[in-house]
Each structure stands twice: as C-alpha cells, then as structure tokens.
Design a protein around this motif. Structure first.
Motif, PDB file in Angstrom:
ATOM      1  N   UNK A 215       0.794  -1.230   0.000  1.00  0.00           N
ATOM      2  CA  UNK A 215       0.000   0.000   0.000  1.00  0.00           C
ATOM      3  C   UNK A 215       0.823   1.274   0.000  1.00  0.00           C
ATOM      4  N   UNK A 216       1.967   1.274   0.675  1.00  0.00           N
ATOM      5  CA  UNK A 216       2.792   2.482   0.742  1.00  0.00           C
ATOM      6  C   UNK A 216       3.931   2.469  -0.279  1.00  0.00           C
ATOM      7  N   UNK A 217       3.811   1.631  -1.289  1.00  0.00           N
ATOM      8  CA  UNK A 217       4.799   1.642  -2.369  1.00  0.00           C
ATOM      9  C   UNK A 217       4.312   2.554  -3.486  1.00  0.00           C
ATOM     10  N   UNK A 218       5.236   2.999  -4.314  1.00  0.00           N
ATOM     11  CA  UNK A 218       4.862   3.798  -5.484  1.00  0.00           C
ATOM     12  C   UNK A 218       4.368   2.847  -6.569  1.00  0.00           C
ATOM     13  N   UNK A 219       3.089   2.958  -6.904  1.00  0.00           N
ATOM     14  CA  UNK A 219       2.486   2.070  -7.902  1.00  0.00           C
ATOM     15  C   UNK A 219       2.569   2.665  -9.298  1.00  0.00           C
ATOM     16  N   UNK A 220       3.213   3.796  -9.432  1.00  0.00           N
ATOM     17  CA  UNK A 220       3.354   4.464 -10.710  1.00  0.00           C
ATOM     18  C   UNK A 220       3.658   5.932 -10.486  1.00  0.00           C
ATOM     19  N   UNK A 221       3.755   6.659 -11.576  1.00  0.00           N
ATOM     20  CA  UNK A 221       3.943   8.112 -11.505  1.00  0.00           C
ATOM     21  C   UNK A 221       2.945   8.780 -12.435  1.00  0.00           C
ATOM     22  N   UNK A 222       2.682  10.041 -12.178  1.00  0.00           N
ATOM     23  CA  UNK A 222       1.738  10.770 -13.019  1.00  0.00           C
ATOM     24  C   UNK A 222       2.228  10.750 -14.468  1.00  0.00           C
ATOM     25  N   UNK A 223       1.341  10.303 -15.342  1.00  0.00           N
ATOM     26  CA  UNK A 223       1.675  10.226 -16.770  1.00  0.00           C
ATOM     27  C   UNK A 223       1.510  11.590 -17.424  1.00  0.00           C
ATOM     28  N   UNK A 224       1.978  11.686 -18.665  1.00  0.00           N
ATOM     29  CA  UNK A 224       1.810  12.943 -19.411  1.00  0.00           C
ATOM     30  C   UNK A 224       0.332  13.276 -19.567  1.00  0.00           C
ATOM     31  N   UNK A 225      -0.480  12.261 -19.849  1.00  0.00           N
ATOM     32  CA  UNK A 225      -1.915  12.494 -20.014  1.00  0.00           C
ATOM     33  C   UNK A 225      -2.563  12.864 -18.684  1.00  0.00           C
ATOM     34  N   UNK A 226      -2.165  12.154 -17.601  1.00  0.00           N
ATOM     35  CA  UNK A 226      -2.708  12.475 -16.285  1.00  0.00           C
ATOM     36  C   UNK A 226      -2.354  13.880 -15.856  1.00  0.00           C
TER      37      UNK A 226
END
Length: 503
Positions: A215-226
């Motif tokens: 739960x406290x891991x980074x599951x991704x990063x904000x994409x260009x589209x996001x």
C-alpha cells in the motif's frame, strides 16, 4: 522551493474528495464532487467510471487552487476509496461495464449459495472472511452467470481507486488492503490464490486480477496524459493507497493492538490491529482483512448504526417547523438540548437500526419505553445514546467486555460534537481522543504517498509528523455507572427485538 504538500484522493460511496495536506498534517484544502448512483434494477448500484474520473479531475484542480499550491509542490499522491464493487476494463483501460459500487446487492443470492453449499467454509481458512454481495468473489460469479459477454471483453478487474490510479499513471495495479477484502486473496500468502477461484467455479478469471502492490509503495507516476488533465506534474509518485477503513486507521495514528479506531460517521466502523487472524469458520465473528501495516491484520465490526440515524431524526422530527434555522444551528441546538438533560431522567431506548444491522437479524429501529412524560428532547438524547450503545456492542464483539487499558481514537460526525463524544466516553468508560482533521481517509492516503515518496521514513515517522489529535474527553465516573445501567436496558431491548422479529 515552495513548501511541499501531499494529496489524498478519496472515492467514497457518496462523493469524491481531494484533500491537500502539509507535510506536518495540516488540512489545507478539500474539494468534493457528488455523482448520483444509478439504480437500473432493484438492489443494483452503478456509476459511469469515466464520469467518476471527470469528478476526480475537477476535485484535484479545485483542491490545488483552493490550497494555493501548484503541481510542482506536490511530493506525492495517494488514493483511497470504498472497498469492493468492481470496475471491469479491457486491455486499454476502457470500461466493459459500469463501475459497480460497494452497496450493490445483485449477488446476494450467490452469497447465500456459497454458505449453503460449503464453498464459503472451504475458502475461509485462506480468506478469513464471509462473502457479501458486492465483493468481487460474488460479483465475478454473477457476471459469469448473467453477463458472460462482459467478462469476454474484460482484461482487468479493478477497484474504483485502481481505475483512478490507472487514469493518473497508465498502470494497472491494485493494493494489498483492498485486495484482502475481495474474498479472492489468500491473506497468508498475500496473493490471489488459484485455489479460491477454483472453489468459486471461476478458475479462468484468475487471469483478470491485477498485480498487487504494497500500500505504501509507489504504484506508478503521473503520466503525461494524467498531468495534462489534472494539473499535476508528470513523474510525481502515486502511492498504491488504501481501503478507506485502513487509511482512516493510519491517519488516526493507530499503531498497536491495544488502540481502537472508531469511525462514527454515516456508518459505525470499529476496528483494531491484530497479529493473528481466525481461520476457523465456526468461530467466524468479525471481518478480517490485512492491516495497513505489513505483519498486521485488521479486525472490523461495522454496521450502518451511527450518525445517519441522527440525520433521519433531525430531518423528520426536528427540522419541520424550523425552516429558518440552518442545519449547523439546528445541530448546535441539539447538542445544547442534550447537554442540559440528566440521563437519569429518562429510560427511553433507541435502537439505531434504521438502515440495518446484523443482530438481531432482520430487526428494525425502534424507540422503547415512551411514556406521557417523554419529550422530544428525551427522544433526542436516546438517539445520541443509542448510537453510542451500538458502538459499545460492536466493541464487545471486537475485544470483549473488559476495556481496561484500551485507547480509543474517535473520528466522524459524532466526534465533531463535544456533547456526543462525552456520551461516547461515558458509555465506553475510557478516555476518547478525537482527531483534528476531518478527512481522515484522504489523509491516510496522503500519508501513504508520503512514505512512498520518501517524505516520511516509515509508518511511525508518518504518524509522528502528520497525525494531529484534537481533544481528549475523559469519562465522568457518575455517568459511567448510569450508562452501565442504561446499556443493560439497551441489551434487553435487543433481546426483545429478537423475539419480536421471529415469525
């Protein structure tokens, strides 16, 4: 560099909220959006997933603006929301059906079937929980039997916050706490277990479950589209996040097995951390999921027996004739009226089952003990007391009747009222600590983002820096004795309802 902040996004059953927090836990801004639930058939609860995403975009942009911060200042984003329901999407993330909300009841008969045929018993040692209608375990069986064409188009079975995470990052994942509530995850191996899918008769659907992140891991990063849609910055870490009850427990600073987390809002959610989980089906008493901290289980007892009952009373018995009084002023009048009453003056009992309960099965709400002496104020006091008595009954199911040495953290609508919190302390017989912030689930999600982004070194550091306590309310000895007597009367009322409900 300008002060950094954390964002928590909470997709609840009634509304979407985006909250901005300082690193020391101050609530800087909250923006919310409501999207009505669609009910195409009795017992069904759905929303258009794309419209939910649009509500998230609006809330994120408004929260950033209200907090007067830019996307560059956001150190991390965390997600939370209602657990269960399903959001089915294809390989491109396009919904193959409406997002099913956690209040959906269409699979109720399937859960009864699981119990009657022994399926629930067979999987219980792995799942440590009973099935209920909106769980993916039941919903996927329902879709297989009733809408197999939907599953043929489906690549991923997501929760609602998993779908929002995909829209933010482009990645398909879920996280451990919500996955543990689906009745598809083996709580001991912390993975979706093929044996469970086999027992449920859906072995082929194991393939549609997404990877499970801590739960406290980074599951991704904000994409260009996001980034383009929300105003956040590409590359900003997005934490996997939490089931909303776990997020609230984290933000309440519950870090051991002795502290109780009580959330008295629309629902009465009562939970604690535990080091072990019951695996004996015949001793099944509480809902067990994985805790927000690895190595712990979360034990929960939750009923819709809290402030929603008070809202009904106000709307139907107090508000008529008070059209010129604002809701906040009406609540203040209620608190003042309750504070002025001696609880020894009235033995009226209110059982807060307007929206259902588990014991006695099928029982409805009621007032008992009305006499010609009873006033509207006595009935109001009984509502306050009844909500607290129901909480105590649930707490007894969690930890037994001896609360000696227990610590209590209280949040939700009840905690906003000092008078109501005082009654809660008197009924429980132990001090009650409240929280300074109001959006605890969103804050817990933001704290998970802080851990994922390295702002906090670990869970304890996040709690030390970000959890903000409100007032501590101590029980009044003379009222503790009064409420012991009145709670015994409340328990007799429950037994009377058990008899009344029998055909």
């Amino acid at each position: 560099m300008a002060d950094r902040v954390l964002i928590g996004i909470d997709n609840g059953g009634s509304e979407t909220k985006c909250a901005v927090f300082s690193l020391d836990g101050r609530e800087l801004a909250v923006a919310s959006r409501r999207l009505p639930i669609e009910v195409p058939h009795p017992g069904w609860s759905e929303r258009d997933a794309k419209r939910v995403w649009e509500m998230n975009v609006e809330a994120i942009r408004e929260a950033l603006s209200s907090a007067k911060v830019t996307g560059e200042q956001v150190a991390g984003v965390g997600l939370t929301g209602y657990g269960n329901g399903v959001c089915l999407v294809d390989e491109n993330g396009e919904p193959t059906y409406k997002a099913v909300v956690s209040t959906d009841e269409r699979a109720d008969d399937i859960c009864s079937e699981f119990a009657e045929t022994g399926v629930e018993r067979a999987i219980y040692p792995m799942t440590c929980q009973s099935t209920w209608a909106a769980q993916p375990a039941a919903m996927l069986v329902w879709f297989k039997r009733n809408m197999p064409e939907v599953l043929e188009r489906t690549r991923w079975c997501l929760g609602i916050k998993d779908y929002i995470r995909f829209r933010l990052t482009g990645t398909f994942t879920t996280e451990m706490t919500e996955a543990s509530s689906t009745c598809l995850l083996n709580l001991h191996t912390r993975s979706f277990d093929p044996a469970i899918f086999e027992a449920l008769g859906i072995p082929e659907l194991h393939r549609i479950m997404p990877p499970v992140c801590e739960s406290c891991s980074a599951a991704g990063t904000i994409s260009a589209e996001g980034a383009k849609e929300t105003g956040l910055v590409e590359g900003t870490p997005v934490a996997a996040g939490y089931f909303d009850i776990d997020a609230a427990e984290f933000a309440s600073g519950v870090a051991d097995t002795e502290t109780l987390c009580l959330i008295a809002g629309t629902w009465s959610i009562n939970e604690r951390l535990a080091l072990e989980a019951n695996t004996d089906y015949d001793k099944n008493k509480n809902t067990v999921t994985l805790g927000y901290r690895p190595g712990f289980f979360n034990v929960e007892e939750s009923w819709p027996t809290s402030a929603s009952n008070f809202d009904w009373f106000v709307s139907n018995l107090l508000a008529p004739g008070e059209e010129s009084v604002s809701r906040s002023d009406l609540y203040a009048k209620c608190n003042a009226a309750v504070a002025a009453l001696d609880p020894n003056e009235s033995d009226v009992v209110f059982v807060p089952y307007l929206y259902g309960a588990s014991y006695p099965s099928g029982a409805d709400a009621c007032f008992m003990g009305l006499t010609s002496y009873t006033t509207r104020e006595h009935m109001l006091l009984a509502v306050y007391e009844g909500v607290c008595f129901s909480t105590l009954w649930n707490v007894h199911q969690l930890v037994g009747k001896d609360l000696t040495g227990r610590h209590v953290r209280l949040s939700g609508g009840v905690a906003k009222s000092h008078e109501w919190t005082q009654i809660m302390a008197d009924v429980l017989g132990v001090p009650v600590e409240t929280l300074a912030n109001t959006e605890l689930s969103a804050q817990g999600a933001a704290m998970s983002a802080g851990v994922a982004a390295g702002v906090y070194s670990d869970f304890d550091d996040a709690i030390a820096q970000a959890v903000r306590l409100g007032e501590t309310v101590n029980p009044r000895p003379e009222r503790v004795e009064t409420y012991r007597r009145k709670f015994a009367r409340y328990e007799r009322a429950l037994e009377a309802l058990a008899v009344f409900g029998k055909e």
